[in-house]
Design a protein around this motif. Structure first.
Motif, mmCIF file in Angstrom:
data_model
loop_
_atom_site.group_PDB
_atom_site.id
_atom_site.type_symbol
_atom_site.label_atom_id
_atom_site.label_comp_id
_atom_site.label_asym_id
_atom_site.label_seq_id
_atom_site.Cartn_x
_atom_site.Cartn_y
_atom_site.Cartn_z
ATOM 1 N N SER A 191 35.176 12.017 87.965
ATOM 2 C CA SER A 191 35.340 10.622 88.371
ATOM 3 C C SER A 191 36.634 10.077 87.777
ATOM 4 O O SER A 191 36.882 10.221 86.583
ATOM 5 N N SER A 192 37.444 9.491 88.590
ATOM 6 C CA SER A 192 38.710 8.969 88.078
ATOM 7 C C SER A 192 38.505 7.703 87.247
ATOM 8 O O SER A 192 39.439 7.207 86.635
ATOM 9 N N ASP A 193 37.263 7.188 87.223
ATOM 10 C CA ASP A 193 37.010 5.988 86.416
ATOM 11 C C ASP A 193 36.651 6.315 84.971
ATOM 12 O O ASP A 193 36.823 5.491 84.083
ATOM 13 N N SER A 194 36.112 7.518 84.755
ATOM 14 C CA SER A 194 35.687 7.862 83.395
ATOM 15 C C SER A 194 36.899 8.187 82.526
ATOM 16 O O SER A 194 37.994 8.476 83.034
ATOM 17 N N ILE A 195 36.682 8.174 81.212
ATOM 18 C CA ILE A 195 37.770 8.500 80.289
ATOM 19 C C ILE A 195 38.214 9.938 80.511
ATOM 20 O O ILE A 195 39.413 10.243 80.560
ATOM 21 N N PHE A 196 37.218 10.814 80.683
ATOM 22 C CA PHE A 196 37.554 12.225 80.913
ATOM 23 C C PHE A 196 38.351 12.381 82.207
ATOM 24 O O PHE A 196 39.348 13.108 82.259
ATOM 25 N N GLY A 197 37.913 11.669 83.230
ATOM 26 C CA GLY A 197 38.617 11.733 84.514
ATOM 27 C C GLY A 197 40.058 11.259 84.395
ATOM 28 O O GLY A 197 40.975 11.858 84.941
ATOM 29 N N LYS A 198 40.230 10.185 83.635
ATOM 30 C CA LYS A 198 41.588 9.671 83.439
ATOM 31 C C LYS A 198 42.450 10.673 82.664
ATOM 32 O O LYS A 198 43.637 10.842 82.946
ATOM 33 N N PHE A 199 41.802 11.308 81.683
ATOM 34 C CA PHE A 199 42.522 12.292 80.888
ATOM 35 C C PHE A 199 42.939 13.480 81.760
ATOM 36 O O PHE A 199 44.074 13.965 81.677
ATOM 37 N N VAL A 200 42.013 13.927 82.611
ATOM 38 C CA VAL A 200 42.330 15.046 83.512
ATOM 39 C C VAL A 200 43.485 14.655 84.436
ATOM 40 O O VAL A 200 44.429 15.430 84.649
ATOM 41 N N ALA A 201 43.424 13.453 84.971
ATOM 42 C CA ALA A 201 44.491 12.983 85.861
ATOM 43 C C ALA A 201 45.830 12.931 85.120
ATOM 44 O O ALA A 201 46.877 13.302 85.658
ATOM 45 N N TRP A 202 45.771 12.488 83.875
ATOM 46 C CA TRP A 202 46.969 12.399 83.034
ATOM 47 C C TRP A 202 47.564 13.797 82.820
ATOM 48 O O TRP A 202 48.779 13.996 82.928
ATOM 49 N N LEU A 203 46.682 14.761 82.522
ATOM 50 C CA LEU A 203 47.137 16.135 82.306
ATOM 51 C C LEU A 203 47.750 16.723 83.576
ATOM 52 O O LEU A 203 48.827 17.327 83.544
ATOM 53 N N ILE A 204 47.044 16.518 84.683
ATOM 54 C CA ILE A 204 47.488 17.102 85.950
ATOM 55 C C ILE A 204 48.847 16.536 86.357
ATOM 56 O O ILE A 204 49.720 17.263 86.831
ATOM 57 N N ALA A 205 49.030 15.240 86.139
ATOM 58 C CA ALA A 205 50.305 14.616 86.517
ATOM 59 C C ALA A 205 51.478 15.244 85.783
ATOM 60 O O ALA A 205 52.597 15.267 86.286
ATOM 61 N N ARG A 206 51.225 15.786 84.580
ATOM 62 C CA ARG A 206 52.315 16.305 83.757
ATOM 63 C C ARG A 206 52.442 17.822 83.747
ATOM 64 O O ARG A 206 53.519 18.362 83.484
ATOM 65 N N PHE A 207 51.339 18.515 83.996
ATOM 66 C CA PHE A 207 51.365 19.970 83.797
ATOM 67 C C PHE A 207 51.029 20.786 85.041
ATOM 68 O O PHE A 207 51.135 22.000 85.013
ATOM 69 N N ASP A 208 50.616 20.165 86.114
ATOM 70 C CA ASP A 208 50.219 20.926 87.291
ATOM 71 C C ASP A 208 51.456 21.335 88.079
ATOM 72 O O ASP A 208 51.787 20.728 89.109
ATOM 73 N N VAL A 209 52.112 22.368 87.583
ATOM 74 C CA VAL A 209 53.372 22.789 88.182
ATOM 75 C C VAL A 209 53.176 23.297 89.613
ATOM 76 O O VAL A 209 54.097 23.283 90.419
ATOM 77 N N THR A 210 51.963 23.724 89.945
ATOM 78 C CA THR A 210 51.703 24.253 91.288
ATOM 79 C C THR A 210 51.398 23.141 92.288
ATOM 80 O O THR A 210 51.468 23.349 93.489
ATOM 81 N N GLY A 211 50.983 21.997 91.810
ATOM 82 C CA GLY A 211 50.572 20.922 92.706
ATOM 83 C C GLY A 211 49.180 21.143 93.268
ATOM 84 O O GLY A 211 48.652 20.334 94.023
ATOM 85 N N ARG A 212 48.533 22.232 92.884
ATOM 86 C CA ARG A 212 47.255 22.636 93.459
ATOM 87 C C ARG A 212 46.120 21.742 92.943
ATOM 88 O O ARG A 212 45.269 21.303 93.696
ATOM 89 N N TRP A 213 46.156 21.478 91.650
ATOM 90 C CA TRP A 213 45.108 20.652 91.051
ATOM 91 C C TRP A 213 45.279 19.197 91.460
ATOM 92 O O TRP A 213 44.318 18.447 91.513
ATOM 93 N N GLN A 214 46.524 18.840 91.725
ATOM 94 C CA GLN A 214 46.818 17.495 92.156
ATOM 95 C C GLN A 214 46.060 17.161 93.440
ATOM 96 O O GLN A 214 45.491 16.081 93.587
ATOM 97 N N GLU A 215 46.051 18.139 94.361
ATOM 98 C CA GLU A 215 45.334 17.948 95.619
ATOM 99 C C GLU A 215 43.853 17.713 95.353
ATOM 100 O O GLU A 215 43.235 16.843 95.945
ATOM 101 N N SER A 216 43.329 18.504 94.433
ATOM 102 C CA SER A 216 41.912 18.384 94.102
ATOM 103 C C SER A 216 41.602 16.992 93.575
ATOM 104 O O SER A 216 40.621 16.370 93.941
ATOM 105 N N LEU A 217 42.512 16.511 92.733
ATOM 106 C CA LEU A 217 42.306 15.211 92.108
ATOM 107 C C LEU A 217 42.317 14.072 93.147
ATOM 108 O O LEU A 217 41.469 13.210 93.141
ATOM 109 N N THR A 218 43.269 14.137 94.024
ATOM 110 C CA THR A 218 43.398 13.044 94.989
ATOM 111 C C THR A 218 42.266 13.069 96.016
ATOM 112 O O THR A 218 41.907 12.032 96.556
ATOM 113 N N GLN A 219 41.726 14.251 96.248
ATOM 114 C CA GLN A 219 40.656 14.332 97.231
ATOM 115 C C GLN A 219 39.319 13.906 96.677
ATOM 116 O O GLN A 219 38.424 13.544 97.417
ATOM 117 N N SER A 220 39.144 13.980 95.369
ATOM 118 C CA SER A 220 37.800 13.794 94.801
ATOM 119 C C SER A 220 37.396 12.339 94.747
ATOM 120 O O SER A 220 38.188 11.453 94.716
#
Lengths: 329, 174
Positions: free
Chosen positions: A300-329
């Motif tokens: 969930s992008s509302d939870s602290i964990f979700g925000k943390f995951v989004a924060w990590l993905i924005a900076r380290f997802d060099v493939t862009g693959r996880w980014q897609e997952s995040l935006t779709q969820s």
């Protein structure tokens, strides 16, 4: 002549071309890993007559140069800067904090020793290049990270890439020219490299054994080193030449690392990264990964964990693959 | 693919002409990395990377033993003789592939060692005698000098082993 002018004009015109920043970011991460390695080293302070200038910090008061506090200050700057930069925070200040901390810490070592090695010069200068990139693109980087499109936005300029290549080229060309200037072609006499290996090679190293017992092979190795080190700068002008020169330089570093304990692993890594076509491969691999189905990570992008995951993905997802997952969820 | 071609990206080719500030920064960076090493020498982080620029064809190791056979000094490798150890006979090898003293803030102490050169027996004898003057506990020391060079067409190794005794100056005959 006009062909050369056309080529040069095209070259200059393409300095402003932008690519997605996979390569630039991987280079930064590599340099940050080297920064953490440097920050973890302990240094002895030799006693004796000071001489200089030997570093860009030689102007500091003499009492500061050998002081534990100065070592600590630069170490803290390096660690804090590198952590912030790794997290893409406080750009571009974190970049310069890292670069100053890095330069300062190794400078303090060089100021207080009777023996040094050129194992951090390349990383140090490339940190300056990466800091320049971040300085001139900080606003765009911050916006792209905030909108989670950092790795899909063209943010890495050709000038930053070629500046890095130019430095690595100059570094190696100087090394080759220094050998020519000091020893001439006699440098490749075979005996010299055999003596270095015999004297300072790692005991038990198979490469050392090969070298001290096979002069014709060592003469060939020395000639190749002399030619391809001197040719280092040519890597700036053509990708195919760069790969050939890079292959020989990397082979040279592998030979050094297998024989001696000088710590040239960083130069090996950085030369391979810049002279092999990783700038071509990394975006290509990233595109290939983006085409694959995103991993099944639900959050969930509302939870602290979700925000943390989004924060990590924005900076380290060099493939862009996880980014897609995040935006779709 | 030449250097002006672009790697594939998912984004359209984007161009942003570098500002004069960027171009000046790039030119200064390149110029500094050429001019500083050529004029001031090794001033970290600038360097001309002079490591292994020389072409030695021989060197020698020195070992000093007390009258009881205890090894008092051995400059053969940095593993045996690290810079943190005392160097009472001033034999230490500060050479590490780089020109001695270049790019380092502490001037290396006086030493007889010069990689690429082999001091003669009289030279070593005189050097050790000068040190023995300040070591009354030793009437004499034994010195072993290994000369390392090419031993045949393919290999390097110990070409010659010299062993000699050095008496403390002013000491009476045996």
């Amino acid at each position: 002549m006009s062909t050369l002018r056309d080529w040069f004009g095209k070259y200059i015109a393409s300095l402003g071309d932008l690519r997605t920043p996979q390569f630039g970011q991987v280079l930064t991460w590599t340099l940050l890993a080297i920064s953490f390695l440097l920050a973890s080293l302990q240094f002895d302070v030799a006693v004796g007559q000071r001489q200089g200038p030997v570093t860009v910090f030689s102007w500091l008061p003499e009492t500061w140069l050998g002081s534990d506090t100065t070592f600590l200050a630069f170490r803290v700057m390096l660690i804090c800067g590198a952590l912030l930069w790794l997290c893409q925070l406080a750009l571009p200040w974190s970049c310069w904090l890292t670069t100053i901390g890095f330069t300062g810490l190794w400078s303090m070592h060089m100021e207080n020793t009777t023996n040094g090695a050129h194992i951090f010069n390349m990383a140090n200068q490339l940190l300056i290049v990466q800091s320049l990139w971040c300085t001139f693109f900080a606003r765009d980087m911050r916006a792209a990270i905030a909108e989670r499109r950092y790795f899909t936005t063209p943010l890495y300029p050709n000038w930053a890439f070629w500046l890095a290549i130019a430095y690595v080229g100059i570094f190696h060309t100087f090394a080759g020219l220094a050998k020519f200037a000091y020893s001439g072609t006699d440098w490749a006499n075979g005996v010299s490299l055999q003596l270095w290996a015999y004297w300072d090679g790692r005991p038990g190293s198979w490469m050392r054994e090969v070298m001290i017992n096979h002069r014709p092979l060592v003469i060939l190795m020395q000639w190749l080193t002399l030619i391809f080190e001197t040719a280092g700068i040519l890597g700036l002008f053509d990708r195919r030449v760069r790969v050939v020169v890079g292959f020989m330089l990397v082979s040279f570093y592998i030979g050094v690392v297998l024989t001696f304990d000088y710590g040239f692993h960083m130069n090996l890594l950085l030369t391979a990264l810049l002279y092999f076509p990783f700038d071509y491969w990394l975006p290509k691999w990233s595109l290939a990964w983006q085409g694959k189905a995103p991993p099944k990570v639900v959050h969930s992008s509302d939870s602290i964990f979700g925000k943390f995951v989004a924060w990590l993905i924005a900076r380290f997802d060099v493939t862009g693959r996880w980014q897609e997952s995040l935006t779709q969820s | 693919m030449n250097s002006t071609e672009q790697p594939p990206t998912d984004a359209a080719k984007v161009h942003r002409t570098p500002s004069p500030t960027i171009l000046i920064a790039c030119i200064l960076f390149i110029a500094a990395n050429i001019v500083v090493p050529l004029t001031l020498g090794d001033v970290y982080p600038f360097t001309i990377a002079p490591m292994f620029e020389d072409a030695p064809r021989k060197y020698s190791n020195l070992r000093v033993l007390s009258p009881t056979g205890e090894v008092l000094a051995d400059n053969s490798t940095r593993r045996i003789d690290p810079i943190t150890k005392p160097d009472p006979f001033l034999l230490r090898r500060y050479y590490d592939g780089n020109p001695v003293g270049v790019g380092v803030g502490i001037e290396p102490p006086k030493t007889i060692d010069e990689f690429g050169q082999v001091p003669s027996i009289p030279e070593v004898r005189e050097w050790i005698e000068q040190r023995l003057v300040e070591m009354p506990q030793y009437e004499f020391v034994d010195v072993q000098q290994q000369v390392v060079s090419a031993v045949d067409e393919r290999r390097v190794g110990i070409l010659e082993m010299r062993t000699f005794r050095v008496d403390r100056p002013g000491r009476g005959g045996p």
